[in-house]
Design a protein around this motif. Structure first.
Motif, PDB file in Angstrom:
ATOM      1  N   LYS A  69       0.836  -1.213   0.000  1.00  0.00           N
ATOM      2  CA  LYS A  69       0.000   0.000   0.000  1.00  0.00           C
ATOM      3  C   LYS A  69       0.862   1.250   0.000  1.00  0.00           C
ATOM      4  O   LYS A  69       0.544   2.252  -0.650  1.00  0.00           O
ATOM      5  CB  LYS A  69      -0.933  -0.013   1.207  1.00  0.00           C
ATOM      6  CG  LYS A  69      -2.059  -1.043   1.113  1.00  0.00           C
ATOM      7  CD  LYS A  69      -2.997  -0.953   2.300  1.00  0.00           C
ATOM      8  CE  LYS A  69      -4.173  -1.928   2.141  1.00  0.00           C
ATOM      9  NZ  LYS A  69      -5.086  -1.911   3.308  1.00  0.00           N
ATOM     10  N   LYS A  70       1.950   1.200   0.763  1.00  0.00           N
ATOM     11  CA  LYS A  70       2.858   2.356   0.777  1.00  0.00           C
ATOM     12  C   LYS A  70       3.461   2.571  -0.614  1.00  0.00           C
ATOM     13  O   LYS A  70       3.542   3.712  -1.097  1.00  0.00           O
ATOM     14  CB  LYS A  70       3.972   2.093   1.807  1.00  0.00           C
ATOM     15  CG  LYS A  70       5.009   3.203   1.905  1.00  0.00           C
ATOM     16  CD  LYS A  70       4.544   4.305   2.802  1.00  0.00           C
ATOM     17  CE  LYS A  70       5.617   5.403   2.935  1.00  0.00           C
ATOM     18  NZ  LYS A  70       6.779   4.916   3.665  1.00  0.00           N
ATOM     19  N   LEU A  88      13.898   7.267  -1.841  1.00  0.00           N
ATOM     20  CA  LEU A  88      14.588   6.084  -1.330  1.00  0.00           C
ATOM     21  C   LEU A  88      13.593   4.980  -0.982  1.00  0.00           C
ATOM     22  O   LEU A  88      13.820   3.793  -1.283  1.00  0.00           O
ATOM     23  CB  LEU A  88      15.400   6.452  -0.080  1.00  0.00           C
ATOM     24  CG  LEU A  88      16.659   7.302  -0.313  1.00  0.00           C
ATOM     25  CD1 LEU A  88      17.322   7.617   1.028  1.00  0.00           C
ATOM     26  CD2 LEU A  88      17.633   6.569  -1.230  1.00  0.00           C
ATOM     27  N   ALA A  89      12.484   5.372  -0.340  1.00  0.00           N
ATOM     28  CA  ALA A  89      11.468   4.388   0.031  1.00  0.00           C
ATOM     29  C   ALA A  89      10.859   3.737  -1.204  1.00  0.00           C
ATOM     30  O   ALA A  89      10.573   2.532  -1.218  1.00  0.00           O
ATOM     31  CB  ALA A  89      10.383   5.064   0.869  1.00  0.00           C
ATOM     32  N   LEU A  90      10.674   4.529  -2.263  1.00  0.00           N
ATOM     33  CA  LEU A  90      10.113   3.993  -3.512  1.00  0.00           C
ATOM     34  C   LEU A  90      10.994   2.875  -4.071  1.00  0.00           C
ATOM     35  O   LEU A  90      10.498   1.801  -4.432  1.00  0.00           O
ATOM     36  CB  LEU A  90       9.984   5.131  -4.532  1.00  0.00           C
ATOM     37  CG  LEU A  90       9.544   4.726  -5.938  1.00  0.00           C
ATOM     38  CD1 LEU A  90       8.118   4.208  -5.918  1.00  0.00           C
ATOM     39  CD2 LEU A  90       9.663   5.907  -6.898  1.00  0.00           C
ATOM     40  N   LEU A 147       3.102   5.827  -3.198  1.00  0.00           N
ATOM     41  CA  LEU A 147       4.247   6.548  -3.743  1.00  0.00           C
ATOM     42  C   LEU A 147       4.229   6.541  -5.273  1.00  0.00           C
ATOM     43  O   LEU A 147       4.551   7.551  -5.919  1.00  0.00           O
ATOM     44  CB  LEU A 147       5.548   5.908  -3.236  1.00  0.00           C
ATOM     45  CG  LEU A 147       5.857   6.105  -1.750  1.00  0.00           C
ATOM     46  CD1 LEU A 147       7.101   5.308  -1.345  1.00  0.00           C
ATOM     47  CD2 LEU A 147       6.062   7.580  -1.429  1.00  0.00           C
ATOM     48  N   VAL A 148       3.848   5.405  -5.849  1.00  0.00           N
ATOM     49  CA  VAL A 148       3.771   5.325  -7.312  1.00  0.00           C
ATOM     50  C   VAL A 148       2.699   6.277  -7.835  1.00  0.00           C
ATOM     51  O   VAL A 148       2.903   6.982  -8.833  1.00  0.00           O
ATOM     52  CB  VAL A 148       3.474   3.878  -7.753  1.00  0.00           C
ATOM     53  CG1 VAL A 148       3.132   3.819  -9.238  1.00  0.00           C
ATOM     54  CG2 VAL A 148       4.671   2.990  -7.464  1.00  0.00           C
ATOM     55  N   THR A 149       1.559   6.308  -7.167  1.00  0.00           N
ATOM     56  CA  THR A 149       0.487   7.231  -7.576  1.00  0.00           C
ATOM     57  C   THR A 149       0.959   8.676  -7.500  1.00  0.00           C
ATOM     58  O   THR A 149       0.698   9.493  -8.400  1.00  0.00           O
ATOM     59  CB  THR A 149      -0.744   7.034  -6.677  1.00  0.00           C
ATOM     60  OG1 THR A 149      -1.173   5.672  -6.762  1.00  0.00           O
ATOM     61  CG2 THR A 149      -1.872   7.939  -7.109  1.00  0.00           C
ATOM     62  N   GLN A 150       1.693   8.998  -6.435  1.00  0.00           N
ATOM     63  CA  GLN A 150       2.233  10.355  -6.298  1.00  0.00           C
ATOM     64  C   GLN A 150       3.201  10.680  -7.429  1.00  0.00           C
ATOM     65  O   GLN A 150       3.163  11.777  -8.011  1.00  0.00           O
ATOM     66  CB  GLN A 150       2.945  10.471  -4.942  1.00  0.00           C
ATOM     67  CG  GLN A 150       3.563  11.847  -4.688  1.00  0.00           C
ATOM     68  CD  GLN A 150       4.340  11.875  -3.378  1.00  0.00           C
ATOM     69  OE1 GLN A 150       4.220  10.974  -2.550  1.00  0.00           O
ATOM     70  NE2 GLN A 150       5.133  12.906  -3.189  1.00  0.00           N
ATOM     71  N   ALA A 151       4.071   9.717  -7.746  1.00  0.00           N
ATOM     72  CA  ALA A 151       5.044   9.943  -8.817  1.00  0.00           C
ATOM     73  C   ALA A 151       4.359  10.066 -10.172  1.00  0.00           C
ATOM     74  O   ALA A 151       4.774  10.853 -11.021  1.00  0.00           O
ATOM     75  CB  ALA A 151       6.055   8.798  -8.841  1.00  0.00           C
ATOM     76  N   SER A 162      13.241   1.070  -2.455  1.00  0.00           N
ATOM     77  CA  SER A 162      13.292  -0.071  -1.526  1.00  0.00           C
ATOM     78  C   SER A 162      12.002  -0.888  -1.592  1.00  0.00           C
ATOM     79  O   SER A 162      12.038  -2.124  -1.668  1.00  0.00           O
ATOM     80  CB  SER A 162      13.526   0.442  -0.111  1.00  0.00           C
ATOM     81  OG  SER A 162      13.473  -0.619   0.819  1.00  0.00           O
ATOM     82  N   LEU A 163      10.866  -0.218  -1.589  1.00  0.00           N
ATOM     83  CA  LEU A 163       9.582  -0.922  -1.628  1.00  0.00           C
ATOM     84  C   LEU A 163       9.367  -1.626  -2.963  1.00  0.00           C
ATOM     85  O   LEU A 163       8.706  -2.668  -3.032  1.00  0.00           O
ATOM     86  CB  LEU A 163       8.445   0.076  -1.358  1.00  0.00           C
ATOM     87  CG  LEU A 163       8.391   0.610   0.073  1.00  0.00           C
ATOM     88  CD1 LEU A 163       7.417   1.772   0.180  1.00  0.00           C
ATOM     89  CD2 LEU A 163       7.992  -0.514   1.031  1.00  0.00           C
ATOM     90  N   TYR A 164       9.918  -1.036  -4.043  1.00  0.00           N
ATOM     91  CA  TYR A 164       9.809  -1.690  -5.351  1.00  0.00           C
ATOM     92  C   TYR A 164      10.544  -3.032  -5.330  1.00  0.00           C
ATOM     93  O   TYR A 164      10.024  -4.045  -5.816  1.00  0.00           O
ATOM     94  CB  TYR A 164      10.388  -0.776  -6.438  1.00  0.00           C
ATOM     95  CG  TYR A 164      10.592  -1.470  -7.753  1.00  0.00           C
ATOM     96  CD1 TYR A 164       9.516  -1.936  -8.510  1.00  0.00           C
ATOM     97  CD2 TYR A 164      11.881  -1.692  -8.246  1.00  0.00           C
ATOM     98  CE1 TYR A 164       9.715  -2.591  -9.715  1.00  0.00           C
ATOM     99  CE2 TYR A 164      12.080  -2.340  -9.455  1.00  0.00           C
ATOM    100  CZ  TYR A 164      10.994  -2.788 -10.188  1.00  0.00           C
ATOM    101  OH  TYR A 164      11.190  -3.449 -11.385  1.00  0.00           O
ATOM    102  N   ARG A 165      11.745  -3.044  -4.751  1.00  0.00           N
ATOM    103  CA  ARG A 165      12.491  -4.312  -4.668  1.00  0.00           C
ATOM    104  C   ARG A 165      11.733  -5.326  -3.809  1.00  0.00           C
ATOM    105  O   ARG A 165      11.676  -6.519  -4.142  1.00  0.00           O
ATOM    106  CB  ARG A 165      13.881  -4.059  -4.081  1.00  0.00           C
ATOM    107  CG  ARG A 165      14.826  -3.344  -5.027  1.00  0.00           C
ATOM    108  CD  ARG A 165      16.250  -3.436  -4.533  1.00  0.00           C
ATOM    109  NE  ARG A 165      16.417  -2.737  -3.259  1.00  0.00           N
ATOM    110  CZ  ARG A 165      16.712  -1.460  -3.133  1.00  0.00           C
ATOM    111  NH1 ARG A 165      16.901  -0.742  -4.219  1.00  0.00           N
ATOM    112  NH2 ARG A 165      16.845  -0.917  -1.954  1.00  0.00           N
ATOM    113  N   GLN A 166      11.128  -4.867  -2.691  1.00  0.00           N
ATOM    114  CA  GLN A 166      10.366  -5.777  -1.837  1.00  0.00           C
ATOM    115  C   GLN A 166       9.148  -6.336  -2.571  1.00  0.00           C
ATOM    116  O   GLN A 166       8.807  -7.528  -2.436  1.00  0.00           O
ATOM    117  CB  GLN A 166       9.924  -5.042  -0.567  1.00  0.00           C
ATOM    118  CG  GLN A 166      11.081  -4.648   0.348  1.00  0.00           C
ATOM    119  CD  GLN A 166      10.610  -3.831   1.527  1.00  0.00           C
ATOM    120  OE1 GLN A 166       9.456  -3.879   1.927  1.00  0.00           O
ATOM    121  NE2 GLN A 166      11.522  -3.042   2.098  1.00  0.00           N
ATOM    122  N   ALA A 167       8.483  -5.490  -3.350  1.00  0.00           N
ATOM    123  CA  ALA A 167       7.310  -5.945  -4.094  1.00  0.00           C
ATOM    124  C   ALA A 167       7.701  -6.972  -5.153  1.00  0.00           C
ATOM    125  O   ALA A 167       6.985  -7.963  -5.377  1.00  0.00           O
ATOM    126  CB  ALA A 167       6.602  -4.755  -4.740  1.00  0.00           C
TER     127      ALA A 167
END
Length: 342
Positions: free
Chosen positions: A28-29, A51-53, A33-37, A55-60
């Motif tokens: 969800k996070k 940075l969070a984008l 972030l993707v929607t914001q971008a 990191s979360l992309y790799r986790q997804a």
């Protein structure tokens, strides 16, 4: 009974629910972030969010890989695939718009390429100047050379036997052309000159020589024409007639020749690189030179098709033609300097 046989649909549902619960907050996070971008661009995000984008992309992506391996439910797989695809575009796709790319090409790419291609440009302009000088001198020795250099359809009655009054009439056309006929004329000129430029550019791959010869030949035509009008006492008038469009048009042919020479030099003088690597590197600048030549031909076609027919003053023709020339030089020499200095 095997372990696989003991797994029931109820177990799959429980495993999917547990998998989703453990990771859903991160998804969800990432979605937010993707929607914001997508709405504001990555440039509008804070450093922490960027940075969070990543990191979360790799986790997804890791979650998607695991979900595929253990055969999670199809709805969950579809959701993760869509989320990862959107995140990939945000993280890796070019962030610059088409307008931004074109703006950068014209403010930095082309001017910097021109400044890097000094040797190739020297070859292009040298071919034209040598050809014009040779054509001029040969005509003075024997006007019959005119028919060797100049095709009949291009001469259009402007031959050594033509009267001075006829030659003058070809420089100062008093007819009032309609806008439609001038538009057709401009289109024809652009099409013809573009074919010449493309041929000059593409032949350069053969170690530069064909581009040089073709540009040299255009110079021969130019020199023979100028000598003929000069002998008739119309050298100054022809210079003005040529200048209004020729400064841009002839320069475009020389630039196209320089683009071809860039390719030829890569083959002929690759240096410490392989010829393929040299072609790849020089080819980028060669393409930018060809884009520049195309732009100049568009401008030249407009000037030749419209202004040359409507502007009858030699002095004004000179001012327009050489003014345009100064504009090209100023753009190509001054733009994009700040990055070169770094």
């Amino acid at each position: 009974m095997t372990a696989e046989a003991r797994i029931t649909p109820g177990d799959d549902a429980i495993r999917s629910t547990r998998f989703r619960k453990e990771r859903e907050a991160g998804w969800k996070k990432l979605d937010a972030l993707v929607t914001q971008a997508e709405k504001r661009g990555v440039q509008g995000m804070s450093y922490e969010d960027t940075l969070a984008l990543a990191s979360l992309y790799r986790q997804a992506m890791n979650s998607l890989s695991v979900a595929r391996a253990i055969s999670m439910d199809r709805a969950l797989l579809a959701y993760l695939e869509a989320l990862c695809a959107r995140a990939y575009l945000v993280v890796y796709a070019p962030q610059e718009s088409v307008t931004g790319v074109l703006g950068r090409l014209f403010t930095h790419g082309i001017p910097q390429a021109v400044r890097r291609c000094g040797t190739a440009l020297f070859i292009g302009f040298l071919a034209m100047i040598l050809g014009a000088f040779t054509g001029y001198m040969l005509y003075l020795q024997d006007p019959a050379w005119f028919f060797t250099f100049v095709p009949g359809e291009l001469a259009d009655g402007r031959t050594p036997s033509a009267s001075t009054s006829y030659l003058r009439s070809t420089l100062f056309d008093d007819d009032r052309h309609s806008g439609e006929s001038l538009g057709v004329f401009a289109s024809f000129l652009f099409s013809h000159n573009t074919q010449v430029a493309i041929l000059t550019f593409t032949l350069g791959i053969f170690v530069t020589l064909p581009s040089f010869i073709l540009t040299y030949y255009n110079g021969l035509i130019l020199g023979a024409f100028f000598a003929m009008f000069a002998q008739a006492g119309l050298g100054y008038e022809l210079f003005g007639w040529l200048s209004i469009h020729g400064v841009t048009e002839l320069s475009a042919i020389c630039v196209a020749c320089a683009g071809g020479a860039q390719l030829g030099l890569a083959v002929l003088l690759p240096g410490n690189r392989t010829r393929r690597a040299a072609l790849r590197e020089r080819g980028r600048d060669a393409v930018k030179l060809m884009v520049l030549a195309g732009l100049m031909l568009i401008v030249a076609a407009f000037v030749e098709g419209f202004l040359r027919q409507t502007v009858q003053s030699t002095e004004l023709r000179l001012a327009i033609g050489w003014g345009l020339g100064l504009g090209w030089i100023a753009w190509l020499l001054l733009s994009g300097r700040e990055e070169t200095a770094r």
